[in-house]
Design a protein around this motif. Sequence first.
Motif, PDB file in Angstrom:
ATOM      1  N   THR A 198       0.772  -1.240   0.212  1.00 19.61           N
ATOM      2  CA  THR A 198       0.202   0.060   0.026  1.00 19.61           C
ATOM      3  C   THR A 198       0.815   1.261   0.014  1.00 19.61           C
ATOM      4  O   THR A 198       1.820   1.348   0.415  1.00 19.61           O
ATOM      5  CB  THR A 198      -0.789  -0.208   1.200  1.00 19.61           C
ATOM      6  OG1 THR A 198      -1.929   1.211   1.126  1.00 19.61           O
ATOM      7  CG2 THR A 198      -0.107   0.089   2.766  1.00 19.61           C
ATOM      8  N   GLY A 199       0.186   2.273  -0.712  1.00 17.67           N
ATOM      9  CA  GLY A 199       1.043   3.608  -0.712  1.00 17.67           C
ATOM     10  C   GLY A 199       2.612   3.367  -1.044  1.00 17.67           C
ATOM     11  O   GLY A 199       2.716   3.099  -2.183  1.00 17.67           O
ATOM     12  N   LYS A 200       3.416   4.000  -0.223  1.00 14.06           N
ATOM     13  CA  LYS A 200       4.851   4.197  -0.770  1.00 14.06           C
ATOM     14  C   LYS A 200       5.410   3.015  -0.847  1.00 14.06           C
ATOM     15  O   LYS A 200       6.373   2.738  -1.571  1.00 14.06           O
ATOM     16  CB  LYS A 200       5.587   5.191   0.129  1.00 14.06           C
ATOM     17  CG  LYS A 200       4.988   6.573   0.035  1.00 14.06           C
ATOM     18  CD  LYS A 200       5.693   7.539   0.979  1.00 14.06           C
ATOM     19  CE  LYS A 200       5.246   9.022   0.878  1.00 14.06           C
ATOM     20  NZ  LYS A 200       3.691   9.113   1.270  1.00 14.06           N
ATOM     21  N   ASN A 201       4.873   1.970  -0.041  1.00  9.96           N
ATOM     22  CA  ASN A 201       5.476   0.567  -0.215  1.00  9.96           C
ATOM     23  C   ASN A 201       5.434  -0.024  -1.580  1.00  9.96           C
ATOM     24  O   ASN A 201       6.189  -0.693  -2.033  1.00  9.96           O
ATOM     25  CB  ASN A 201       4.763  -0.494   0.835  1.00  9.96           C
ATOM     26  CG  ASN A 201       4.929   0.179   2.318  1.00  9.96           C
ATOM     27  OD1 ASN A 201       6.060   0.881   2.695  1.00  9.96           O
ATOM     28  ND2 ASN A 201       4.261  -0.545   3.266  1.00  9.96           N
ATOM     29  N   ALA A 202       4.410   0.448  -2.268  1.00 11.71           N
ATOM     30  CA  ALA A 202       4.095  -0.012  -3.594  1.00 11.71           C
ATOM     31  C   ALA A 202       5.136   0.124  -4.529  1.00 11.71           C
ATOM     32  O   ALA A 202       5.293  -0.132  -5.789  1.00 11.71           O
ATOM     33  CB  ALA A 202       2.857   0.155  -4.108  1.00 11.71           C
ATOM     34  N   GLU A 250      -2.424   9.758 -12.981  1.00  9.50           N
ATOM     35  CA  GLU A 250      -1.617   9.832 -14.311  1.00  9.50           C
ATOM     36  C   GLU A 250      -0.831   8.745 -14.585  1.00  9.50           C
ATOM     37  O   GLU A 250      -0.532   8.182 -15.420  1.00  9.50           O
ATOM     38  CB  GLU A 250      -0.867  11.189 -14.207  1.00  9.50           C
ATOM     39  CG  GLU A 250       0.137  11.310 -15.534  1.00  9.50           C
ATOM     40  CD  GLU A 250       1.059  12.465 -15.421  1.00  9.50           C
ATOM     41  OE1 GLU A 250       0.624  13.594 -16.142  1.00  9.50           O
ATOM     42  OE2 GLU A 250       2.044  12.251 -14.782  1.00  9.50           O
ATOM     43  N   ILE A 251      -0.006   8.108 -13.127  1.00 12.43           N
ATOM     44  CA  ILE A 251       0.884   7.251 -13.500  1.00 12.43           C
ATOM     45  C   ILE A 251      -0.128   5.801 -13.692  1.00 12.43           C
ATOM     46  O   ILE A 251       0.389   5.099 -14.460  1.00 12.43           O
ATOM     47  CB  ILE A 251       1.591   6.825 -12.041  1.00 12.43           C
ATOM     48  CG1 ILE A 251       2.789   7.865 -11.672  1.00 12.43           C
ATOM     49  CG2 ILE A 251       2.087   5.619 -11.825  1.00 12.43           C
ATOM     50  CD1 ILE A 251       3.394   8.238 -10.331  1.00 12.43           C
ATOM     51  N   GLY A 334       8.702   7.296  -3.024  1.00  8.57           N
ATOM     52  CA  GLY A 334       7.912   8.272  -2.244  1.00  8.57           C
ATOM     53  C   GLY A 334       6.634   8.844  -2.903  1.00  8.57           C
ATOM     54  O   GLY A 334       6.095   9.465  -1.941  1.00  8.57           O
ATOM     55  N   VAL A 335       6.237   8.258  -3.870  1.00 10.44           N
ATOM     56  CA  VAL A 335       5.108   8.802  -4.631  1.00 10.44           C
ATOM     57  C   VAL A 335       4.139   7.637  -4.703  1.00 10.44           C
ATOM     58  O   VAL A 335       3.228   7.511  -4.018  1.00 10.44           O
ATOM     59  CB  VAL A 335       5.476   9.599  -5.899  1.00 10.44           C
ATOM     60  CG1 VAL A 335       4.138   9.912  -6.602  1.00 10.44           C
ATOM     61  CG2 VAL A 335       6.503  10.670  -5.755  1.00 10.44           C
ATOM     62  N   ALA A 336       4.393   6.611  -5.510  1.00 11.01           N
ATOM     63  CA  ALA A 336       3.598   5.740  -5.742  1.00 11.01           C
ATOM     64  C   ALA A 336       4.115   4.420  -6.676  1.00 11.01           C
ATOM     65  O   ALA A 336       5.276   4.918  -7.514  1.00 11.01           O
ATOM     66  CB  ALA A 336       2.197   6.012  -6.394  1.00 11.01           C
TER      67      ALA A 336
END
Length: 364
Positions: A198-202, A250-251, A334-336
């Motif tokens: 989840t989140g930054k871990n991905a 966007e990603i 740090g983003v996704a």
Amino acid sequence: MEHRLHRLMEWMKTKDIQFSFMTTTENVFYLSGFRSDPHERLLGVGVFQDAEPFLVCPKMEMTDAKAAGWDHQIIGYSDIENPWDMIGQTIAKRNLFIQTIAVEKQHLNVERYEALSALYPGSAFVAAEEKLQQMRMIKDEKELKLLRKAAQMADHAIQTGVNAIREGISELEVLAAIEFEMKKQGISEMSFSTMVLTGKNAASPHGVPGATKIQKGDLVLFDLGVVYEGYCSDITRTVAFGDIDDKQREIYETVLKAEEAAIAAVRPGVTAKELDLIARQTIADAGYGDYFPHRLGHGLGASVHEYPSITETNELKLEEGMVFTIEPGIYVPGVAGVRIEDDLYVTKQGAESLTAFPKKLTFV
Ligand code: MN
Ligand code: MN
């Protein structure tokens, strides 16, 4: 299985190999129909140019091997017997002069290599991996049926994971919900360690699920697969929990566009390289070229990673009957992290996706 053994025997004749000894779970399964994880014990299929092949396995597994359809000789050894002595005696009865042996060089450990060398001093060893990979690359109808079923179970696993998401639940709790459901469905083995990130871990392509709790605004990435009657699936979906920001969106849309463009290009005659570059270019055009650090995909079958490898340098031409993944990703630290992965079967005209979970961004 007989057909596969014969193809291997033909190859041995052209290469002047008198004895092939396959030892990985997957290649033993492919040649014998018997799938087993023998742990530290010896498991192998021995094949000759003309003589009868044999299977060597722990004595307690002999019944299972027969039930799996192996009707040639079985060497079953107990925990106090030396299987190498028994192999030597078995081969001696076939009256063969052995000087070249094909083995899985990446798998046969030094101890086993020494044991085999001691049976046939001075013999040469050649690698069998490439030949087996080539044989396994084109799937037959029965294999396709099992791969399809494995893919359907993977779709169901993703749905189970999506259903489990709620504020404050941890990655590992969601993972447990998925695997509990799979066990209830009769799946005893996942094809690799299930990923829920989840989140930054991905943002790490090979992240490890932990106690991190899922929060509103996170993208949640699932990467998983099951083994169904010996055949593997492998799917990745990334879903949104609550509202996500424009960057995340966007990603996601960029990865989806790259994945769909590559899938649309699949047909016999196209090279693996072309597919990879189509996806890579789509991602680069959107400005994320530095954030797609892995190949586009890999073959799938009795192993979760096999031929063909879908890389930007592989000139291999696709053929009807191949099954492989397409799995572009973008990982911005740090983003996704977003990856979307499907299992594709190459048909006469194009591709059939074995995995079918929706790809339009799912909001939980
Ligand atoms: Mn994969
Ligand atoms: Mn995967």
